[in-house]
Scaffold this motif. Sequence first.
Motif, PDB file in Angstrom:
ATOM      1  N   CYS A 127     -56.861  71.072-100.659  1.00 17.54           N
ATOM      2  CA  CYS A 127     -56.409  71.504 -99.336  1.00 17.54           C
ATOM      3  C   CYS A 127     -57.351  70.935 -98.274  1.00 17.54           C
ATOM      4  CB  CYS A 127     -56.398  73.029 -99.263  1.00 17.54           C
ATOM      5  SG  CYS A 127     -55.951  73.622 -97.628  1.00 17.54           S
ATOM      6  N   CYS A 130     -58.701  74.677 -96.368  1.00 16.07           N
ATOM      7  CA  CYS A 130     -59.617  75.623 -97.052  1.00 16.07           C
ATOM      8  C   CYS A 130     -60.362  74.945 -98.198  1.00 16.07           C
ATOM      9  CB  CYS A 130     -58.862  76.864 -97.537  1.00 16.07           C
ATOM     10  SG  CYS A 130     -57.812  76.558 -98.983  1.00 16.07           S
ATOM     11  N   CYS A 147     -50.755  73.940 -98.927  1.00 11.56           N
ATOM     12  CA  CYS A 147     -51.598  74.829 -99.742  1.00 11.56           C
ATOM     13  C   CYS A 147     -50.940  76.202 -99.859  1.00 11.56           C
ATOM     14  CB  CYS A 147     -52.949  74.953 -99.057  1.00 11.56           C
ATOM     15  SG  CYS A 147     -54.054  76.162 -99.767  1.00 11.56           S
ATOM     16  N   SER A 149     -52.373  79.043-100.542  1.00  9.56           N
ATOM     17  CA  SER A 149     -53.101  80.172 -99.964  1.00  9.56           C
ATOM     18  C   SER A 149     -53.224  80.106 -98.451  1.00  9.56           C
ATOM     19  CB  SER A 149     -54.462  80.371-100.626  1.00  9.56           C
ATOM     20  OG  SER A 149     -55.047  79.150-100.943  1.00  9.56           O
ATOM     21  N   CYS A 150     -53.391  78.938 -97.852  1.00  7.87           N
ATOM     22  CA  CYS A 150     -53.613  78.935 -96.397  1.00  7.87           C
ATOM     23  C   CYS A 150     -52.574  78.115 -95.626  1.00  7.87           C
ATOM     24  CB  CYS A 150     -55.022  78.435 -96.083  1.00  7.87           C
ATOM     25  SG  CYS A 150     -55.173  76.651 -96.104  1.00  7.87           S
TER      26      CYS A 150
HETATM   27 ZN    ZN Z   1     -55.779  75.888 -98.219  1.00 11.06          ZN
END
Ligand code: ZN
Length: 251
Positions: A127, A130, A147, A149-150
């Motif tokens: 990513c 992050c 990504c 998660s983010c």
């Molecule tokens: Zn990320």
Amino acid sequence: MEMAINELKEALQKAERVTVLTGAGVSAESGIPTFRGADGLWKNYQATDLATPEAFARDPELVWEFYNWRRDLIGQKACNPAHTALARLEGLIPHFTLITQNVDGLHLLAGSRHILELHGNIWRVQCTQCHAVTMDRSPHMGNLPRCRSCGGLLRPGVVWFGESLDPDILNQAIAACRNCQVMMVIGTSSVVQPAASLAFTAKSGGARVAEINLERTPSSDRMDVVLLGKAGEMVPRLAAGWGNSRDQGAG
Ligand code: ZN
Ligand code: BJW
């Protein structure tokens, strides 16, 4: 040629510590294009348009198109006799380090275990926001993969021109070259740094250095042994018929 092969094989059989550096030529016989040369990737694509951080900043979709194409291709390819023979040598030699510039993961598939991937791995994604790193073997990541998660833009987990290599991996590679008794450099044009200098780190540490390639490279003149030929033919010959001592894992 026969003499050079026998000489190198004998040196390998006597050695306790061997280091190998591989390049795209080792995977060529698996059907994966090399970078330079007549059939190389850079014949049709500009390296600076595709394999630099600037290229990715300018046009991430184009860069992902290139990497998705390669993921798809590499995913369909299998290891060849050069990969298999190197995995076999790892089992025969007490301290064996395989340094590769290849991102295709075929050495692992062939059974090599002590591998240092200098230029990353095509199945790894990172990513840009992050910095989380994940492995994803899907052949196609999408045009602009995000990504989980983010939501940041993902990039291929490979090392582009102008980027630093992972210092841990590079230091391990340098140490393995400094400490080995024999080093083989196989299927690389030896033009990309710092990989190309590793053979000379080994040589200045007292190792015998050997090159296996279809043709001579800028490093050939400083090699102790140069074997001109296909990796898929030469490496199996070096790994064959070691007799009982080390073959049975007793050495
Ligand atoms: Zn990320
Ligand atoms: C067969 C065969 C068969 C075929 N059997 N053989 C010092 C001096 C000058 C420049 C630099 C320097 N230090 C750093 C640089 C800049 C740059 C560099 O080296 N530039 C040169 C090209 C001039 N290096 C970097 O930027 C590196 N980063 C770095 O050093 O950071 C610090 C720093 C930065 C900037 C300035 C100074 C310091 C990073 C390099 C990253 C390389 N990345 C790539 C792409 C990876 C991702 C991807 O796959 O997309 O890595 S480029 C590409 O080249 C790929 C390969 O791993 C790499 C090497 O290619 P390789 O494996 O040698 O393949 P080919 O195609 O070139 O050769 C194949 C060979 O096989 C041929 O010889 C055939 O004959 C042979 N062959 N079939 C045996 N069957």
